[in-house]
Motif scaffolding. Sequence first.
Motif, PDB file in Angstrom:
ATOM      1  N   UNK A  46       5.306  24.960  32.617  1.00 12.63           N
ATOM      2  CA  UNK A  46       3.956  25.510  32.663  1.00 12.63           C
ATOM      3  C   UNK A  46       3.383  25.749  31.266  1.00 12.63           C
ATOM      4  N   UNK A  47       4.263  25.940  30.299  1.00 13.83           N
ATOM      5  CA  UNK A  47       3.803  26.234  28.948  1.00 13.83           C
ATOM      6  C   UNK A  47       4.874  25.799  27.950  1.00 13.83           C
ATOM      7  N   UNK A  48       4.493  25.753  26.676  1.00 12.82           N
ATOM      8  CA  UNK A  48       5.445  25.518  25.597  1.00 12.82           C
ATOM      9  C   UNK A  48       5.329  26.673  24.614  1.00 12.82           C
ATOM     10  N   UNK A  49       6.365  26.844  23.795  1.00 16.31           N
ATOM     11  CA  UNK A  49       6.435  27.969  22.878  1.00 16.31           C
ATOM     12  C   UNK A  49       6.526  27.481  21.438  1.00 16.31           C
ATOM     13  N   UNK A  50       5.839  28.170  20.545  1.00 16.70           N
ATOM     14  CA  UNK A  50       5.942  27.897  19.115  1.00 16.70           C
ATOM     15  C   UNK A  50       6.229  29.217  18.407  1.00 16.70           C
ATOM     16  N   UNK A  51       6.914  29.127  17.276  1.00 13.80           N
ATOM     17  CA  UNK A  51       7.329  30.317  16.536  1.00 13.80           C
ATOM     18  C   UNK A  51       6.710  30.280  15.143  1.00 13.80           C
ATOM     19  N   UNK A  52       6.069  31.366  14.762  1.00  8.29           N
ATOM     20  CA  UNK A  52       5.354  31.433  13.488  1.00  8.29           C
ATOM     21  C   UNK A  52       6.318  31.794  12.363  1.00  8.29           C
ATOM     22  N   UNK A  53       7.218  30.871  12.045  1.00  8.70           N
ATOM     23  CA  UNK A  53       8.255  31.146  11.049  1.00  8.70           C
ATOM     24  C   UNK A  53       7.756  30.959   9.624  1.00  8.70           C
ATOM     25  N   UNK A  54       6.851  29.999   9.402  1.00 10.97           N
ATOM     26  CA  UNK A  54       6.380  29.665   8.059  1.00 10.97           C
ATOM     27  C   UNK A  54       7.552  29.396   7.116  1.00 10.97           C
ATOM     28  N   UNK A  55       8.616  28.800   7.668  1.00 13.39           N
ATOM     29  CA  UNK A  55       9.761  28.465   6.842  1.00 13.39           C
ATOM     30  C   UNK A  55      10.464  29.664   6.233  1.00 13.39           C
ATOM     31  N   UNK A  56      10.339  30.848   6.856  1.00 14.89           N
ATOM     32  CA  UNK A  56      10.959  32.047   6.316  1.00 14.89           C
ATOM     33  C   UNK A  56      10.098  32.789   5.324  1.00 14.89           C
TER      34      UNK A  56
END
Length: 265
Positions: A46-56
């Motif tokens: 139903x959805x996908x997930x993204x993580x706002x890591x900005x490379x640490x």
Amino acid sequence: MEEFRANNGVVGGMFAGARLLLLTTVGARSGRPHTVPLGYLPDGGERVLVIASAGGSPRDPAWFHNLVAHPRVTVEDGAFTYEAAAAVLTGAERDTVFARAVEQDAGWERYERASGRVLPVVALTAIPGPPRFNASTPGGMLRVVHDAFRRELALIRAEVAGSGPVLGAQLRVNCLSLCAGVHGHHVREDEGMFPGVEAARPDLAEAMAALRVEHERIAAVLERLRDVLGSGDRAGLAAEVDRLIAELESHLEHEERVLIPVLDG
């Protein structure tokens, strides 16, 4: 991004074989569109997930600030381009999802530790409406969708092979997301595409009947795969994934031979 768009989501180099999407947000201050490539996690279909890591980095990335200000975004996944609603996960839901991500790839934990912040997790849910296919003909559209399934099958096979004796939570979700995607694709074919082809080409009645039988056979394999995921049987999962790959790849090739000449003819 150019390589992604030119090859329907396939890229080389250090990101070869990764699950990638292109996310377009509206600038929080500029109001202009801004596109970035991101890794993503399936989340059940139903959805996908993204993580706002900005490379640490210690600061949230610009795309995160943009979608907080303007949560309607555009997603390109290689096969489709669609509008989505972005929602920042909070509390226990965020923590559960992030733990799943870390279990599959410890790099997320290293990023969070290096950043000194709690990495935001964002769910992207497709807004109802027809997506835009990344192909110019109906037959080309079918092949693009099939190729996306082939890539995901290869990824899941590799993940199963590399997993330990206990099934990881994200691996379960990846498999269930694939099951949901294949089921939805076949329902749309059974209810939409196949009746149109059968009406236009009565001479293909036997071939279309065979494709419907293949759909039923694949549905049975998907159900067995779901049962194995529920039982936690690691060895059984490998066998069912191999069975699904054999059944589905054979079906995709057969369907392309039958349908693409008709759709593009």
